[in-house]
Design an enzyme around this catalytic site. Structure first.
Site, PDB file in Angstrom:
ATOM      1  N   LYS D 100      41.099  39.327  31.591  1.00  0.00           N
ATOM      2  CA  LYS D 100      40.591  38.318  31.980  1.00  0.00           C
ATOM      3  C   LYS D 100      39.086  38.582  32.881  1.00  0.00           C
ATOM      4  CE  LYS D 100      41.972  35.594  36.193  1.00  0.00           C
ATOM      5  NZ  LYS D 100      42.919  35.684  37.541  1.00  0.00           N
ATOM      6  N   THR D 210      49.475  34.461  43.980  1.00  0.00           N
ATOM      7  CA  THR D 210      49.575  34.695  45.623  1.00  0.00           C
ATOM      8  C   THR D 210      50.957  33.672  46.007  1.00  0.00           C
ATOM      9  OG1 THR D 210      47.399  35.145  46.238  1.00  0.00           O
ATOM     10  CG2 THR D 210      48.595  34.243  47.840  1.00  0.00           C
TER      11      THR D 210
END
Lengths: 66, 261, 261, 261, 261, 66, 66, 66
Positions: D100, D210
């Site tokens: 990523k 998150t």
């Protein structure tokens, strides 16, 4: 002799200058941009440039745009 | 919000925070009238080949160039090289070294290419141009263009001519927060309230073309945008009170109503 | 959008589509200066007991009543009976039969009660009042109040004083579409762009108080709202071009770039 | 909306359209439990120096690597060179050539750098990596990364960890419309409805960290996102009926009510 | 957000927070299959004259009434009297005293009349009905209906059948904050993300009909809504972490990158 | 002799190999990335590498991240 | 004699009851709502009701609705 | 004698009129609304009204409001 002006072939008198051509076309150099064989021609140098057979000219102006 | 009283680009100060694009008007006269009504001091123009069969140029006659600074764009460029070539032609034709840098390879949404835009900006700055790049609402790209010497950044609100409004609000807010050069919101502002929203958010200026040019009455629409931009500037300088979740009574509680019960 | 050139309420024509509330200003003078700057021709007022220990009334001295039509409100009323009583007192104190009908039982959000508001409106119309009811953005209630003889409907944008903007946009649009009386968007408009959005949507007027009263510079904020409302009115009359999903080029495609390739 | 029944990246097929980030969990066990509950088949990881005083690694023990494909990120890289270096370390540590790609010079909003990201992507593709770049919602950049050989594009919804939702909806819609590789919406998705909105819009997958990691009950939140993503996928494949401006009655008009009048 | 673990209406506990409307399906079988797939325990029905030429009733055969509680509506009523008459017929036909109270005089947007709805509700409560009123997103009206003895309030998200989503978010949030009875968001929820948004906001349940009935695959759409509602319920109970303006890094800062410089 | 490991100076026996150092540190090479003087050391070549005075080692592992 | 059923005029035998009419119409009272001259007829009382000339009957059922 | 003015008890001279009271209070009737025992007192009738013990007066003015 033949040159290309704004993409169109055009026959002109041998030895004709850009300034003369503009005159023939009824164009005022002011407010125009001229590209001679890919190079911008500025006002100061324009007078000294002769046209040769096969030359390419782009005559550009500005128009409405966003 | 940055308290910037005056809009200055390349040491030129502008009184109006509204910039106008001159494309798509029904006539050169309609364009000139609308530009005058807008109170703008900066108008964008594009480049085109002279039509040798009809060299007459209505635009030149319609617009009083003593009133406006010209900002030629590189519309049509699909990469940095094309943009630089157009910028040079623009400089020769308009006699200004300012250029609105547009590199838009995609023909459907006319969205800008961040990489080619930065490449072209770096080259044009070297060549002495004052570069105002049209960009996606990308805060990091905006910062890099600023570092490369651009005079402003011009993030889009929505696709060119879409009139959709400030769809990129969150990202534009970050750009404004970080910017060290004027932020001009460009493209997609379709109504005065959209322009006002951008200025209230802290943008230094807005650029409008389609919303004015395609209105039934371009002069009236130009005046409308002019007033909305002034209104928003006044508002942000007036010190807005901010939002609240609950109500805040605007009338005194009329206590006597129930006291005698 | 209904093309209504002029705003007429009870056969009184208004030039300005901005109405101002006079509450919460730091001083009567600040209020008067802001009202003057706003260009408004209609100001709302509330009722309060005279303070017998200090009967001096700065407001009366500050505001030039020859310039403005008064619109007393029934702020504080929690049911129809209280609203009617306040309306009668208002008429006696202000010498006008216009009344902004507010029935707000909830002290936290100060939201209006639709049933009590309709009951009070029916009674007040019978009593010869010109009734301007403050309501939730409820299209059917708006129609019923119109049928009951109200002179306008005043749907809220957001809670009073919240400055949150036109949070009820979809419902207000339906009210405007159906209304046979002027639609005045009231409460919650916090910035000029909010007021402009409401007028662009087709509202006949907006009423603003808190956003101006609590700004650091109320006069500047009042001017800002004045300009934004004029801008929005001009824009909707200018015949906006409407939104599109795709981009619409604002510059001609610069074909010569690639022709010689 | 592109009808893509299956999600395939670099010829690997994924059943789940939910990818999970493993950062910020209260404990390695909490992380492992949440990942398991999410049904995800792909988890992102970051790199860090081994702590020589405490070389114990709870993460390795907690997570069953036979169940998940690892996607190491280049978090912390501020330019292409740093990103490439991190990618090489990541490959050595994780034994996968997937990466990523994150290049985020700005420490406040952690927004990606489009130019450095493209430079790094081109280099990493040359080095045989399968590159999944994290980008701003920039349709032209997305296309260029696809042309450079990236396996997906990962536009952001909002700043990393902000939980603000799909604030870039319009731009992401254009990316999806143009994309020839899977579009994974990354960053800022704070609630299941946000993830569902992205998938309903046509995104091929979403990446969430998150919102799950900082929830009081990460396992329950992971299940919630899992179900919402499945729901949205089902919905878009079910052929939604689309929006209308007016109402469409869901009950027959009960004519008899008034016929006998 | 009120932490209400269980949904209880008139002392009946519901496991599913999704209610289904049965109108507009292509066939009774399609309806029955979709209802089954939705996991709903409550289905709404409307009233119609028996067609004497064709008294066959496919609906009765398709739906297993042992599985679902019926909620007949008063669709078509334009005032309180018509609504009460329909409620009585509904009770006779369905053998339940529950009624979804709908009073919608406006044929274009099918929006409810707050005054007639309250009048009808007061009468129906007297007559022993369990009243679930369909209302505009009006917090004060919601409170009055609760005080009048209604078992729930059912504010609209957008016009019936419009599939536009939760356009009344701000007002619904206030209703939820104040409500002492279950809040069921009804009308206009067009996609699973819309239903999830309402439940995440704190709604006790949602009612969906058109979005499912007009989907190409109603069964799949029903499953999609089922999962989305469960997801949202899990999420709000999981203790969401809330939004932030700035980014919150989800990966550790990779310090070693620059330490040796 | 002294080398630098993860930014910290460290004294080691002359002629010690990376593998030996890892052993001394109680580390399993698997799941680690090792950078020796700026170059990644892959598993195959790690055995053959001796440490010299002034060498720089980075020993990296993956951790939770988004 | 003639009555009105669901808005349509209908000739029936004198002395016919609602229950008989329903039978003639092939209708099961269960799951129906019947309004006789504007009043709801409940299941218990239905048996005892005779029809008179000019009576109005509404026979209602529930159908799909939202 | 005692009356109540704006919620406060107040002793006044017997036979005092509302107009006299307003004068004593330094108030101009114009721009005021007066409620006497719950009824609005309009300008025309105000002159004729005497105050009696136990009367209730509300003296209201308008102030800034939204």
């Amino acid at each position: 002799m033949e040159i290309k002006v704004n993409g169109e072939p055009r026959r002109i008198e041998p030895g004709m200058t850009i300034v003369q051509l503009l005159g023939e076309l009824g164009l005022e150099p002011l407010h125009l941009a001229i590209e001679h064989n890919g190079d911008i021609v500025d006002e100061t140098s324009i007078a000294g440039i002769d046209l040769k057979a096969g030359d390419t000219l782009e005559i550009i102006r500005f128009v409405g745009g966003g | 919000m940055r308290q910037q009283k005056k809009l200055v680009i390349d040491s030129i100060e502008f009184t109006s925070r509204l910039f106008i694009g001159t494309g798509k008007f029904a006539s050169a006269q309609a364009m000139a009238d609308a530009v005058l009504a807008s109170g703008s001091e900066l108008v964008t123009v594009a480049l085109r080949r002279v039509d040798l069969k009809n060299p007459h140029d209505p635009m030149l006659e319609a617009l009083d160039f003593s009133k406006y600074r010209l900002l030629p764009n590189t519309s049509g460029a699909r990469d940095a090289e094309e943009a630089v070539r157009l910028a040079k032609l623009a400089r020769a034709a308009t006699k200004t070294n300012w250029v609105k840098l547009e590199v838009t390879p995609d023909p459907y949404y006319l969205l800008p290419d961040p990489v080619e835009t930065l490449r072209a900006a770096e080259e044009l700055v070297k060549l002495g141009f004052v570069v105002l790049p049209y960009i996606n609402a990308d805060p990091v790209l905006a910062k890099r263009l600023e570092d490369a010497g651009c005079a402003t950044v011009m993030p889009l609100a929505a696709p060119i001519g879409s009139n959709r409004g400030l769809k990129t609000r969150d990202q534009v807010a970050i750009i404004i927060e970080n910017a060290g050069v004027p932020v001009v919101v460009d493209a997609g502002l379709g109504m005065p309230s959209h322009a006002a929203e951008a200025i209230e958010l802290g943008a230094d200026a807005v650029l409008v073309n389609t919303a004015i040019a395609i209105a039934e009455d371009p002069v009236a629409m130009a005046e409308a945008f002019k007033l909305a931009v002034i209104a928003a500037e006044k508002a942000r300088e007036a010190g807005p009170g901010g939002e609240s979740r609950l109500a805040r009574a605007s009338s005194p509680l009329t206590g006597f109503l129930r006291e005698n019960e």
